[in-house]
Design an enzyme around this catalytic site. Structure first.
Site: not given
Length: 494
Positions: A79, A160, A184
């Site tokens: 990420k 997210s 998330s």
């Protein structure tokens, strides 16, 4: 031979160890897959050289008869919230465009030390602020799933960590890192039919991870199944003296401790999670999950978490307040972009840089956070929200007197279409209604896929555990996983 990209982390690890295939073959197969899936916009940066170097090291070690590292031969996605030395790290924000850290986050370094390679940096909601991956400055991530209604609407992969969930679900990588502030990891996992676990706050170091809300942010793994999550989490976790909130504890052997025998386990069903307007399919899946855990030997008890209804309002005061403080460092002086209008002074540069660099959702949360921290409203909002947070944590403490884990839905719906909720921030924030309470309390929680809705989209079940009881969460998740038999995967259209 089975397509190597169909293998998960355990399958790749074991195949490389026993010589069924070479790590370089695995890396090459995933590199090709990533290059063919640009339509999903899951990767912001591709790093094939990193994956190849790690694979070559694994193959060399095996040829020399050396003991292989735990993740030798396993390429993963990272990420874009984790700083990676020499590799662009932007938190999917224009304000950090072009930023290449000179240091490595502790979580990513732990993974490289365990032998993993990096396929690239994954797209995300800007500064991890969002539930649909529509706030990225570099375009929406698109879910690999489609509704079976004959339409062709592009669906949200959750947020997210939407780049992570989309990449894992599309078989672009066997596993990926995510971060969870209010859900998330878990919500995007549920939207895309994969597994993801947020560990106890402090299990994984936050050092080198770009901050959103420091008292809530926690790294965790996203992967095809529960075992793969356990393997990744073992490599990611550990004490870090550079992080003042890091827990000084040994990392348990979560994979070795996996068991589907839940005899004696007490599973709590919180009555407050039966919210008005919950879709019948979510209710039915929740009941199915209860039946699965009963079948595994667990005892079901009803519990009460009376302050649940205040969790979302409290979260959306605390998280923006911390974001307002954390994001003050992005001012155009030290790193990232600098917008300096002709003849402008220092304050003008600050304002222009932040106006140009931050997206609308980030600006919204900074403004909310600054407001609730201001002298006239600090006690009325922020202090009260922290008191509510304490009450929510106490609700869980009381619940543990009668149960060992909790079972709830992960999200109040299946994946929605991109653009469907983006005009209504409140509707978007409601996606976190089931995940936020455990985040406020710092508890371990996991989402596992349980089935499909009538439109053929994945639905997830959430297991919440006591502090530091990731093993109990993983075991309950594995019991559900085995009974659900979830093998659905999206058709390749990208």
């Amino acid at each position: 031979m089975t397509d190597l990209t169909d293998l998960g982390i355990a399958g790749i690890r074991d195949g490389v160890r026993d010589g069924s295939f070479k790590a370089r073959e695995v890396a090459d197969a995933f590199i090709v897959k990533v290059s063919q899936a640009k339509a999903l916009n899951a990767f912001l940066v591709e790093t094939p050289d990193h994956a190849i170097a790690a694979a070559t090291a694994a193959d060399t070690a095996r040829a020399a008869g050396e003991t292989l590292k735990p993740l030798a031969g396993v390429p993963i996605g990272m990420k874009d919230l984790f700083c990676t030395r020499g590799v662009t790290t932007t938190a999917a924000s224009h304000i950090l465009e072009g930023f290449k850290p000179t240091y490595e986050s502790t979580v990513s370094q732990n993974l490289w030390d365990a032998g993993a390679g990096m396929l690239g940096k994954l797209n995300m909601d800007q500064f991890a602020m969002g539930s649909s991956n529509e706030t990225s400055a570099f375009g929406n991530v698109i879910s690999p799933w489609k509704r079976n209604d004959g339409g062709n609407a592009s669906l949200a992969p959750g947020g997210s960590s939407g780049g992570s969930s989309s990449a894992v679900a599309a078989r672009l990588c066997p596993g990926a890192t995510g971060t969870d502030t209010g859900g998330s990891i878990r919500q995007p996992a549920a939207f895309t039919g994969i597994s993801g676990i947020k560990p106890t706050y402090g299990r994984c170091s936050r050092w080198g991870t770009i901050a959103f809300a420091s008292s809530l942010d926690q790294a965790g793994p996203m992967a095809r199944d529960v075992r793969d999550c356990a393997i990744l989490l073992e490599a990611m976790a550990g004490f870090d003296a550079k992080d003042g909130t890091s827990l000084q504890l040994d990392v348990p052997k979560w994979e070795a401790g996996l068991s589907v025998n839940l005899n004696g386990l007490r599973v709590g069903i919180p009555r407050e999670y039966r919210v008005d307007g919950m879709p019948e399919e979510i209710e039915a899946l929740w009941q199915q999950g209860i039946d699965w855990l009963k079948d595994a030997g667990a005892t079901i008890v009803e519990v009460s978490l009376p302050h649940t209804k205040y969790a979302l309002p409290a979260y959306y005061i605390i998280a923006p307040a911390e974001a307002s403080s954390n994001l003050a460092r992005y001012d155009g002086v030290r790193y990232g972009i600098r917008d300096l209008p002709t003849g402008a002074g220092l304050q003008d540069m600050y304002a222009a840089t932040r106006a140009d660099g931050f997206g609308p959702e980030v600006k919204r949360r900074i403004m909310i956070g600054t407001y609730v921290l201001s002298a006239g409203f600090y006690d009325a909002y922020y202090t009260q929200a922290q008191k509510v947070r304490t009450l929510i944590a106490r609700d869980f403490e009381r619940a543990w007197e009668t149960c060992d884990v909790l079972l709830t839905p992960t999200a109040p719906s299946a994946a929605f279409a991109l653009g469907e909720k983006s005009a209504d921030p409140i509707a978007m924030y409601l996606n976190d209604v089931f995940t936020v309470p455990s985040s406020l309390a710092g508890l371990p929680a996991m989402s596992v896929p349980g089935g499909l809705d009538k439109q053929g989209l994945p639905l997830g079940l959430q297991i919440i555990g006591k502090p530091l009881d990731e093993q109990g969460v993983l075991n309950a998740g594995l019991a559900i996983e085995q009974r659900a038999g979830f093998v659905a995967r999206p058709d390749v259209w990208w």
